[in-house]
Write a protein that holds these residues in place. Structure first.
Motif, mmCIF file in Angstrom:
data_model
loop_
_atom_site.group_PDB
_atom_site.id
_atom_site.type_symbol
_atom_site.label_atom_id
_atom_site.label_comp_id
_atom_site.label_asym_id
_atom_site.label_seq_id
_atom_site.Cartn_x
_atom_site.Cartn_y
_atom_site.Cartn_z
ATOM 1 N N UNK A 90 0.838 -1.202 0.000
ATOM 2 C CA UNK A 90 0.000 0.000 0.000
ATOM 3 C C UNK A 90 0.875 1.255 0.000
ATOM 4 N N UNK A 132 1.137 4.118 -3.055
ATOM 5 C CA UNK A 132 0.951 5.552 -2.841
ATOM 6 C C UNK A 132 2.200 6.327 -3.268
ATOM 7 N N UNK A 177 -8.231 4.420 13.559
ATOM 8 C CA UNK A 177 -8.437 5.492 12.583
ATOM 9 C C UNK A 177 -7.572 6.716 12.928
ATOM 10 N N UNK A 205 -3.985 5.934 12.260
ATOM 11 C CA UNK A 205 -3.704 6.028 10.822
ATOM 12 C C UNK A 205 -3.507 7.470 10.384
ATOM 13 N N UNK A 206 -4.355 8.343 10.890
ATOM 14 C CA UNK A 206 -4.238 9.765 10.558
ATOM 15 C C UNK A 206 -2.920 10.330 11.088
ATOM 16 N N UNK A 235 -15.466 9.125 11.362
ATOM 17 C CA UNK A 235 -15.089 9.415 9.979
ATOM 18 C C UNK A 235 -15.783 10.683 9.491
ATOM 19 N N UNK A 273 -11.953 18.396 7.964
ATOM 20 C CA UNK A 273 -11.228 18.714 6.730
ATOM 21 C C UNK A 273 -11.967 19.792 5.958
ATOM 22 N N UNK A 332 -6.556 2.616 7.237
ATOM 23 C CA UNK A 332 -5.565 3.562 6.728
ATOM 24 C C UNK A 332 -5.943 4.137 5.377
ATOM 25 N N UNK A 333 -6.777 3.403 4.626
ATOM 26 C CA UNK A 333 -7.153 3.868 3.300
ATOM 27 C C UNK A 333 -8.025 5.123 3.392
ATOM 28 N N UNK A 334 -8.574 5.348 4.560
ATOM 29 C CA UNK A 334 -9.401 6.538 4.740
ATOM 30 C C UNK A 334 -8.561 7.802 4.582
ATOM 31 N N UNK A 335 -7.278 7.650 4.841
ATOM 32 C CA UNK A 335 -6.420 8.836 4.826
ATOM 33 C C UNK A 335 -6.362 9.508 3.461
ATOM 34 N N UNK A 336 -6.173 8.739 2.371
ATOM 35 C CA UNK A 336 -6.186 9.432 1.081
ATOM 36 C C UNK A 336 -7.467 10.222 0.875
ATOM 37 N N UNK A 364 -9.263 11.573 3.122
ATOM 38 C CA UNK A 364 -9.191 12.783 3.939
ATOM 39 C C UNK A 364 -8.261 13.809 3.291
ATOM 40 N N UNK A 365 -7.204 13.287 2.684
ATOM 41 C CA UNK A 365 -6.256 14.187 2.029
ATOM 42 C C UNK A 365 -6.909 14.915 0.860
#
Lengths: 663, 258
Positions: free
Chosen positions: A61, A65, A432, A435-436, A505, A512, B50-54, B56-57
């Motif tokens: 992953x 990216x 979550x 991860x952030x 979420x 954001x 972790x995929x949520x981060x993109x 959010x970006x």
């Protein structure tokens, strides 16, 4: 027989290192000799230490990216930094996995610490510690100028305790000092893991490394600063035996942290209070605590004054002005002190939560840690809380010590936060936030200078991605922003407490959105005006070091200044509002017209009267009030000052085009 | 089959659309911003925390028009190759396409085509092979998206009595160069210090143009003193195109006296 499963991650890491090296060059990204080499090397180090870790999907992953950012780097202003961050995020996440293995702590921090040691500028207190350490070993290889807080030229306000720890490194230059600086970190993490194992945590190694890497953005992993030593002392205190045997250890550790840096004296008080509460029952005895603390402090001061000639405490902090400042912070400006406490959590440049959102999960875990019983919570919480409270009351608005990374202020909280995080680690909401935090930490690693904010009002990272709203800023205070982000954090806390993943979420996405929409549409901070608006205009003060603005009474914000007739501001037509100040006689020439820009000096705030002789305020630009002007222009115009006129200072501009309107 | 959107996915997709609507409201409609809601829908179909981060970006990057749209396109590519659902992969492909339509670039077309092909394959292995081929071949053959706007960026100038200096970011592949406006309405002498490098040959890296002067500078350190009239701007323009294993860059320091 080769264990193929055990080799999966090392082989994937090796491939990732080679791919990062190659892709960097194929895509022609900048800094091939720096990040373009260090990142692949870090991956190779990970390959060398990751034997036995099973899951390699996160490497895939991270590399996906990285590849995407490498493809797009020329069309995104922060594209190549994004690529570097993607590669670092893989290092971090795999570090968490490695931490659960045998010798996991050492193996996990090796690749990341290498990257930190090699990329972070050698600056801040680190240089002063290096100078003292080189004097101790006689190498004398480091010489630096006097700094604020030093008692006399050539005499530092730092004690020799921490330099003693890093002294052997002086024989090998800055890198040697950095490597010695890792020893307290390793000691802290090993003790922390021991504490978590004792508390029955399911993943002690992973939790420990997580807290270290994400605190915030593992900024201080490598630089020789005293924070990890203080955190190690708190861990050591938590491992002490109960009863009278623990008293001597408590006293020893208390004196040690106070001598390490006066900032940690609060932690010493917390340790003593904790020991006292553990070993004394009943209110009557417990009422004696404040007296005992005062007695201990007096004893320390007496020992220092008469046996050590005041070299540890009196020489540096014997100034009664310091005590007056504490009194002012507590009794004359309590609202500002309270605000600073919120900013410690929320400020975009220096606060804890914007750079380490996982701390919200740790806060949720604190009551659970307390409820789990045992003495761990008290032993970690009391030194941490006392430390933070004393530091805040002592230093007031200067709690962050920018431009040095503000992270160092929070390091003594690591043991408490890690132990608390362990209680909620399995929750989806915690994952979550972690991860952030990994994403933010990785960006901080990819842009090493982003750790050094300048109290500008715009966080370096937020500036890099060109965020429209900057969140909470202590330099540009806004009640609405403070209220919004306080409520936001509180709701996030509640959602983690109930483990509502979808809600969290949605909340994060809402956050954001809030960052994407400017707080004042059309408004531009004058000191950030680009060349399309400002030609030749200077910034006041020109030196960006926030230390220059530490003792300003009303604002800590830099301003744009016109002090030469060749300097111009370009304004499109329409309705423009701006905030400006100027000395007597200050004028602005706008097109063919002139306007009066002089403003009055503001009165000295009464809170500061005890610190000054008389009530006169210095005639300096930062002490003049800013006044708003609103104009409507038919078309584009330039703004200048007349030849020989006094300078004019600008705070902000707000432009609302109304083409066709007359002035 | 589980093809319906889960609650979390729906939230991500809806928030992306809300951000898009907010942007349309604050900045007006723009074609490239269509990439944002499409990318949000695509990213919402990716599984795992972790995929949520993109995602959010993408939302974070809704702050700057060009950056935000490009990041949305990037997330579109990620989804086109990695989403388990064909709906997510097609949404990702559409996001890239919207961005390329708004920023036409022949070099980005192979990427759009690769995304379209990847979107049609259900097999994970096939998509991984395709992604690996793209990641190696596109940069190696020079098929990389380039910025639509390659105009030189004005540099911020600071003026004192008789003296001025400029603050310049490095001139790299990703930039269109820099332009230094004349500091004062009178003749001035500009001193430029350039450090050029990142290439493996002796051909020029940047061109400096001012008044009647045009100088092409190869790798190395150069100091230029230019006597200029009040109307002369100085342009520093990159000369190199992308080639593998070259990283052309020019660090520039500029000051002027009069």
């Amino acid at each position: 027989m080769v264990n193929r499963q055990a080799l999966k991650v090392p082989v994937a890491s090796l491939a990732a290192g080679i791919w990062v090296f190659l892709a960097w060059r194929l895509a022609g990204m900048p800094d091939p000799g720096g990040m373009g080499r260090l990142l692949p090397l870090s991956w190779l180090l990970l390959a060398a230490v990751s034997h036995g870790c099973g899951n390699s999907s996160r490497i895939a992953f991270s590399m996906a990216l990285f590849s995407l950012f490498s493809l797009f780097w020329r069309v995104i202003p922060w594209g190549w930094q994004g690529a570097a961050a993607a590669a670092v995020s893989g290092l971090l996440v795999m570090g968490f996995a490695v931490a659960g293995q045998r010798m996991g702590i050492l193996r996990a921090i090796l690749p990341v610490a290498f990257l930190m040691i090699a990329t972070i500028p050698f600056t801040s207190d680190e240089v002063r510690f290096a100078e003292i350490a080189s004097n101790i070993t006689g190498t004398g290889g480091f010489r630096f100028e006097a700094r604020p807080g030093d008692p006399a030229p050539g005499d530092s306000h730092h004690t020799p305790i921490y330099p003693l720890i890093i002294a052997p490194g002086t024989f090998f230059g800055p890198v040697g000092i950095r490597i010695m600086g890792l020893l307290p970190l390793i000691a802290c993490l090993l003790m922390l893991r021991a504490l978590l194992i004792r508390g029955g945590t399911p993943s002690p190694g992973m939790t420990t490394v997580m807290a270290a890497f994400l605190m915030p953005g593992f900024t201080l992993l490598g630089p020789a600063l005293s924070g990890w030593t203080a955190a190690a002392a708190i861990c050591a205190f938590a491992l002490l035996p109960a009863g009278r045997r623990g008293l001597w250890g408590t006293l020893l550790l208390g004196v040690f942290v106070s001598a390490l840096k006066m900032r940690y004296a609060g932690a010493a008080v917390g340790m003593f209070v904790c020991w006292y509460l553990e070993n004394n029952r009943g209110y009557r005895r417990r009422l004696l605590i404040p007296l005992a603390v005062l007695g201990l402090a007096a004893l320390l001061l007496i020992i220092d004054r008469f046996l050590l000639n005041g070299e540890v405490l009196w020489l540096r902090y014997g100034n009664t002005g310091t005590l007056a400042a504490i009194g002012i912070n507590l009794f004359k400006r309590p609202s500002i002190l309270l605000r600073s406490a919120f900013e410690m959590l929320l400020d975009a440049e220096a606060g804890l939560l914007p750079k380490a959102p996982w701390v919200i999960a740790a806060l949720v875990g604190m009551p659970l840690l307390k409820k789990a019983g045992g003495k761990l919570f008290g032993r970690l919480a009391l030194p941490a809380v006392f430390y933070l409270a004393v530091h805040l009351v002592w230093s007031g608005e200067r709690w962050h010590g920018l431009p040095a990374p503000a992270t160092r202020v929070f390091l003594p909280l690591v043991p408490l936060l890690a132990a608390s995080l362990a209680m909620v680690l399995e929750r989806k909401t915690s994952r979550l936030l972690i991860g952030l935090s990994v994403g933010i930490s990785a960006m901080l690693a990819a842009v090493p200078t982003s750790r050094f904010n300048l109290g500008w009002g715009t966080d370096n990272l937020m500036g890099l991605i060109d965020a429209a709203s900057q969140g909470v800023s202590m330099v540009r205070p806004s009640e609405s922003a403070l209220l919004f982000w306080t409520v936001f954090s509180s709701v996030a806390f509640l959602l983690v407490r109930r483990d509502r993943e979808t809600g969290l979420k949605a909340l994060l996405a809402g956050g954001a959105l809030a960052l994407a929409i400017p707080q004042h549409p059309g408004r531009m901070e004058a000191e950030e005006a680009g060349p399309q608006f400002a030609h030749g205009a200077m910034i006041y003060p020109m030196n960006p070091d926030p230390g220059e603005r530490t003792h300003w009474f009303f604002t800590k914000q830099r301003t744009l200044v016109l002090d030469h007739p060749g300097q111009r501001l370009y304004i499109p037509g329409g309705r423009i509002t701006f905030s400006a100040s100027g000395e007597p006689g200050a004028m602005l020439v706008i097109g063919d017209d002139t306007i009066d820009a002089q403003t009055d000096l503001m009165p000295l705030p009464t809170a500061y009267l005890p610190l000054r002789r008389g009530s006169a305020i210095p005639d300096r630009p930062e002490n003049r009030e800013m006044r708003e002007h609103t104009l409507t222009l038919r078309g584009p115009a330039t703004v200048t000052i007349p030849e020989g006129g006094p300078p004019v200072y600008f705070d902000w501009f707000e432009i609302a085009p109304e083409v066709g309107a007359g002035r | 089959m589980g093809t319906s959107l889960r609650k979390g996915e729906l939230v991500t997709a809806l928030t992306g659309m809300a951000v898009w609507l907010a942007i349309v409201l604050f900045r007006g409609f723009s074609l490239e911003w269509l990439a944002l809601p499409l990318a949000a829908v695509a990213v919402s179909t990716l599984t795992g925390g972790p995929v949520f981060i993109p995602g959010l970006m993408i939302l974070l990057c809704a702050t700057a028009s060009f950056t935000g749209a490009a990041t949305a396109a990037l997330a579109g590519v990620l989804s086109a190759f990695s989403s388990r659902r064909i709906s997510g992969r097609i949404a990702g492909w559409l996001a890239v396409s919207a961005w390329v339509l708004a920023n036409p670039s022949a070099q980005a077309l192979p990427l759009v085509a690769a995304c379209a092909v990847a979107a049609l394959f259900n097999g994970k292995g096939t998509r991984i092979v395709l992604a690996a081929l793209c990641a190696v071949l596109l940069p190696a053959l020079g098929y990389l998206p380039v910025p639509a706007n390659e105009a030189p960026t004005p540099a911020r100038c600071f003026i004192e009595e008789g003296h001025a200096w400029w603050k310049l970011p490095p001139v790299t592949l990703g930039s269109g160069g820099a332009v230094l406006a004349p500091p004062v309405p009178e003749p001035f002498t500009m001193t430029l210090e350039l450090q050029c490098g990142g290439v493996r040959d002796s051909l020029p890296v940047v061109t400096v143009m001012a008044g009647d002067v045009a100088l092409s500078l190869p790798s190395g350190s150069h100091t230029l003193r230019l006597d200029l009239s009040p109307t002369d701007s100085v342009f520093i323009l990159p000369l190199r195109e992308l080639r593998p294993f070259t990283h052309p860059v020019a660090h520039v320091w500029a000051e002027a006296e009069w």
